[in-house]
Write a protein that holds these residues in place. Structure first.
Motif, PDB file in Angstrom:
ATOM      1  N   SER A  36      23.252 -16.176  25.173  1.00  0.00           N
ATOM      2  CA  SER A  36      24.576 -16.255  25.280  1.00  0.00           C
ATOM      3  C   SER A  36      25.010 -17.102  26.455  1.00  0.00           C
ATOM      4  O   SER A  36      24.441 -16.894  27.534  1.00  0.00           O
ATOM      5  CB  SER A  36      25.057 -14.978  25.581  1.00  0.00           C
ATOM      6  N   PHE A  37      25.724 -17.920  26.523  1.00  0.00           N
ATOM      7  CA  PHE A  37      26.359 -18.951  27.486  1.00  0.00           C
ATOM      8  C   PHE A  37      27.470 -18.394  28.147  1.00  0.00           C
ATOM      9  O   PHE A  37      28.501 -17.933  27.610  1.00  0.00           O
ATOM     10  CB  PHE A  37      26.531 -20.333  26.821  1.00  0.00           C
ATOM     11  N   ILE A  38      27.087 -18.254  29.646  1.00  0.00           N
ATOM     12  CA  ILE A  38      28.427 -17.698  30.300  1.00  0.00           C
ATOM     13  C   ILE A  38      28.651 -18.798  31.630  1.00  0.00           C
ATOM     14  O   ILE A  38      27.712 -19.047  32.415  1.00  0.00           O
ATOM     15  CB  ILE A  38      28.116 -16.435  30.934  1.00  0.00           C
ATOM     16  N   CYS A  39      29.494 -19.458  31.644  1.00  0.00           N
ATOM     17  CA  CYS A  39      29.931 -20.592  32.517  1.00  0.00           C
ATOM     18  C   CYS A  39      31.035 -20.157  33.561  1.00  0.00           C
ATOM     19  O   CYS A  39      31.800 -19.196  32.883  1.00  0.00           O
ATOM     20  CB  CYS A  39      29.984 -21.890  32.050  1.00  0.00           C
ATOM     21  N   ARG A  40      31.070 -20.607  34.455  1.00  0.00           N
ATOM     22  CA  ARG A  40      32.330 -20.377  35.495  1.00  0.00           C
ATOM     23  C   ARG A  40      32.782 -21.540  36.389  1.00  0.00           C
ATOM     24  O   ARG A  40      32.082 -22.484  36.420  1.00  0.00           O
ATOM     25  CB  ARG A  40      32.009 -19.205  36.391  1.00  0.00           C
ATOM     26  N   PHE A  41      33.899 -21.609  36.557  1.00  0.00           N
ATOM     27  CA  PHE A  41      34.553 -22.565  37.485  1.00  0.00           C
ATOM     28  C   PHE A  41      35.097 -21.686  38.618  1.00  0.00           C
ATOM     29  O   PHE A  41      35.793 -20.664  38.442  1.00  0.00           O
ATOM     30  CB  PHE A  41      35.639 -23.353  37.115  1.00  0.00           C
ATOM     31  N   VAL A  93      25.335 -22.756  36.029  1.00  0.00           N
ATOM     32  CA  VAL A  93      26.175 -23.007  37.093  1.00  0.00           C
ATOM     33  C   VAL A  93      26.184 -24.752  36.953  1.00  0.00           C
ATOM     34  O   VAL A  93      25.226 -25.348  37.453  1.00  0.00           O
ATOM     35  CB  VAL A  93      25.284 -22.761  38.431  1.00  0.00           C
ATOM     36  N   ILE A  94      27.325 -24.900  36.773  1.00  0.00           N
ATOM     37  CA  ILE A  94      27.640 -26.760  36.782  1.00  0.00           C
ATOM     38  C   ILE A  94      28.616 -26.784  37.693  1.00  0.00           C
ATOM     39  O   ILE A  94      29.833 -26.534  37.670  1.00  0.00           O
ATOM     40  CB  ILE A  94      28.532 -26.969  35.243  1.00  0.00           C
ATOM     41  N   ILE A 115      22.113 -28.835  47.789  1.00  0.00           N
ATOM     42  CA  ILE A 115      21.378 -27.812  49.016  1.00  0.00           C
ATOM     43  C   ILE A 115      21.551 -26.325  48.692  1.00  0.00           C
ATOM     44  O   ILE A 115      20.974 -25.581  49.112  1.00  0.00           O
ATOM     45  CB  ILE A 115      21.727 -28.456  50.324  1.00  0.00           C
ATOM     46  N   ASN A 116      23.117 -26.215  48.293  1.00  0.00           N
ATOM     47  CA  ASN A 116      23.565 -24.667  48.228  1.00  0.00           C
ATOM     48  C   ASN A 116      22.457 -24.201  47.005  1.00  0.00           C
ATOM     49  O   ASN A 116      22.233 -22.950  47.108  1.00  0.00           O
ATOM     50  CB  ASN A 116      24.962 -24.687  47.972  1.00  0.00           C
ATOM     51  N   SER A 117      22.035 -24.895  46.097  1.00  0.00           N
ATOM     52  CA  SER A 117      21.499 -24.236  44.922  1.00  0.00           C
ATOM     53  C   SER A 117      20.038 -23.752  45.279  1.00  0.00           C
ATOM     54  O   SER A 117      19.554 -22.844  45.065  1.00  0.00           O
ATOM     55  CB  SER A 117      21.462 -25.269  43.930  1.00  0.00           C
ATOM     56  N   PHE A 118      19.465 -24.618  46.481  1.00  0.00           N
ATOM     57  CA  PHE A 118      18.187 -24.420  46.886  1.00  0.00           C
ATOM     58  C   PHE A 118      18.189 -22.972  47.511  1.00  0.00           C
ATOM     59  O   PHE A 118      17.186 -22.104  47.435  1.00  0.00           O
ATOM     60  CB  PHE A 118      17.761 -25.579  47.659  1.00  0.00           C
ATOM     61  N   GLU A 171      20.513 -21.311  34.873  1.00  0.00           N
ATOM     62  CA  GLU A 171      20.594 -22.697  35.089  1.00  0.00           C
ATOM     63  C   GLU A 171      21.378 -23.441  35.615  1.00  0.00           C
ATOM     64  O   GLU A 171      22.511 -23.388  35.993  1.00  0.00           O
ATOM     65  CB  GLU A 171      20.528 -23.417  33.662  1.00  0.00           C
ATOM     66  N   PHE A 172      20.827 -24.698  36.344  1.00  0.00           N
ATOM     67  CA  PHE A 172      21.620 -25.593  37.302  1.00  0.00           C
ATOM     68  C   PHE A 172      21.719 -26.725  36.640  1.00  0.00           C
ATOM     69  O   PHE A 172      21.099 -27.371  36.244  1.00  0.00           O
ATOM     70  CB  PHE A 172      21.266 -25.433  38.811  1.00  0.00           C
TER      71      PHE A 172
END
Length: 462
Positions: A2-7, A198-199, A206-209, A224-225
């Protein structure tokens, strides 16, 4: 899956066009995979967050057709959860209280600056067994980043990225006033919302790390990034809110249609074969992250105008009229009821060569205003011979019971012959008197769009 994305924009300023594209890509990925797309307002910056910007974000995305599922998620309402997670990290040994004063931190930064090296907090309070806790000084909470080894992110756009953990400082997750920082709040909220993808812009890499380390420490599933390249200005620099045409409102004022702007943003850094124009459903069906490029995209205003012109040409007349009416009511004078039908019936030629709703308004201005003002340069073109042509036209025009192109053409041809001129010699003075400029729609379209008495009134106003 199930895909859940956000802005997740911050309401600290108008919605930036780069943010809009990020929202679009998140929305498309979710809808392509029959998933959910949420809007999260990250309003934990109390001083800079404004309700007016929050409203602008919501209305801008709705105007563009990017509709979120459910209600907006307001980050500030979840602060208690953020704080409890910080406490949990302390208990598990993944965070600690740091009592360094502002003076100490500034001294460290100045020392690094003189040495020409990037500032990284020296981890003074990481193992504080022999340190005396200062009185009357509130601590910040720092995450205990890994010192050795590497962190790897398999990015869906950028590919595998590998960073040495030694380059990641022990970053702050709770400030002295107990307010959470972005790194903590975003991680907790994404987990709470069960976000799977997370797109965001590649300036967040750097925040993702950092956030991955928080996920790992808590034993949470890492999303997933996908880090998409930034949008640059036409000069090749990073686009900022200070640039012209950087916000949705800028494009609305220019008279750009929502479908056209969405189409442009879709193609800005993403491609599908050699296709250029996409319906909303086509963009959902064909979108995937594999088509996103790794290089920055350059904003091209001329391309936006071109796509917008294509949409104006192809759009249903009534739908275009509704957009035009809304545009006039918001940015020009309110469209009078008595003018609406004239505009609607004239749209087929008013939209000719129009790249924007502003262009249509300029073409329609002679209909919308009752008093024609002729500019000085055009007035000079109404010489004595032009006045004779206008008078001769009035004489023949008044004889017509119902003007049409069929009975107007013989009059124009006769004027051309009698005055030994050409079509421009007749059409130009008539156009100047009727619309106030030598530029504008075709002379037959102008005459047939106005009431017969109005035509005579304007032409006799010599």
């Amino acid at each position: 899956m199930s895909f859940i994305c956000r802005f997740a924009p911050s309401p600290t300023g108008p919605l930036h066009i780069g943010g809009v594209r990020t929202a679009l890509f998140n929305w498309l990925l979710a809808k392509k995979n029959k998933g959910k797309y949420f809007l999260r307002i990250e309003d934990t910056d109390k001083e800079r967050s404004k309700d007016e910007f929050k409203k602008q974000i919501i209305t801008s995305l709705a105007w563009l057709g990017i509709k979120h599922d459910g209600d907006e998620y307001i980050q500030s309402k979840n602060i208690d959860k953020h704080i409890s997670v910080a406490d949990e990290l302390i208990k598990k040994g993944f965070a600690y209280k740091c009592y360094c004063s502002e003076e100490e931190i500034n001294e460290q930064k100045e020392k690094c600056k003189k040495q020409g090296i990037p500032y990284i907090y020296n981890r003074k309070w990481r193992n504080a067994k022999d340190l005396e806790i200062p009185k009357n000084l509130q601590p910040v909470i720092r995450f205990k980043s890994k010192i050795s080894g590497n962190t790897i992110i398999k990015d869906l756009v950028q590919g595998e990225r590998n960073i040495s953990n030694s380059t990641i400082e022990d970053f702050i997750i709770l400030r002295k006033d107990k307010s959470p920082t972005y790194q903590l709040s975003a991680t907790v909220d994404d987990h709470e919302m069960r976000v799977t993808h997370v797109i965001r812009g590649d300036d967040h890499m750097i925040n993702s790390f950092k956030q991955k380390q928080i996920y790992d420490a808590l034993g949470w599933k890492v999303p997933e990034f996908a880090h998409i390249p930034l949008i640059h200005s036409e000069q090749g620099k990073k686009l900022s809110k200070r640039d012209n045409a950087s916000t949705i409102e800028d494009y609305i004022k220019m008279g750009i249609l929502p479908d056209a702007l969405r189409n442009y943003l879709l193609r800005l850094g993403w491609s599908y074969k050699d296709k250029e124009i996409f319906t909303k459903q086509e963009s959902i069906d064909m979108f995937d992250l594999k088509g996103v490029g790794k290089s920055p995209s350059k904003l091209d205003i001329s391309r936006i105008y071109s796509i917008n012109e294509s949409y104006i040409k192809a759009m249903d007349k009534k739908e275009l009229f509704n957009y035009f009416k809304e545009y006039c009511n918001k940015f020009k004078n309110k469209l009078e009821d008595s003018k609406e039908l004239i505009i609607l019936n004239s749209l087929d030629f008013l939209k000719n060569k129009a790249k924007t709703l502003e262009d249509i308004w300029k073409n329609a201005k002679y209909i919308l205003i009752d008093k024609i003002e002729i500019e000085a340069e055009d007035k000079k073109l109404i010489d004595e011979n032009s006045k004779k042509i206008i008078n001769d036209f009035i004489i023949e025009f008044e004889k017509l019971s119902k003007p049409s192109k069929e009975n107007l053409e013989p009059i124009i041809k006769a004027l051309i012959s009698n005055h030994k001129t050409n079509f421009k010699g007749v059409g130009q003075p008539l156009r100047i008197k009727l619309v106030g400029s030598r530029f504008g729609p075709g002379i037959y379209d102008i005459i047939l769009s106005l009431n017969k008495d109005e035509i005579i009134r304007r032409l006799k106003d010599l």
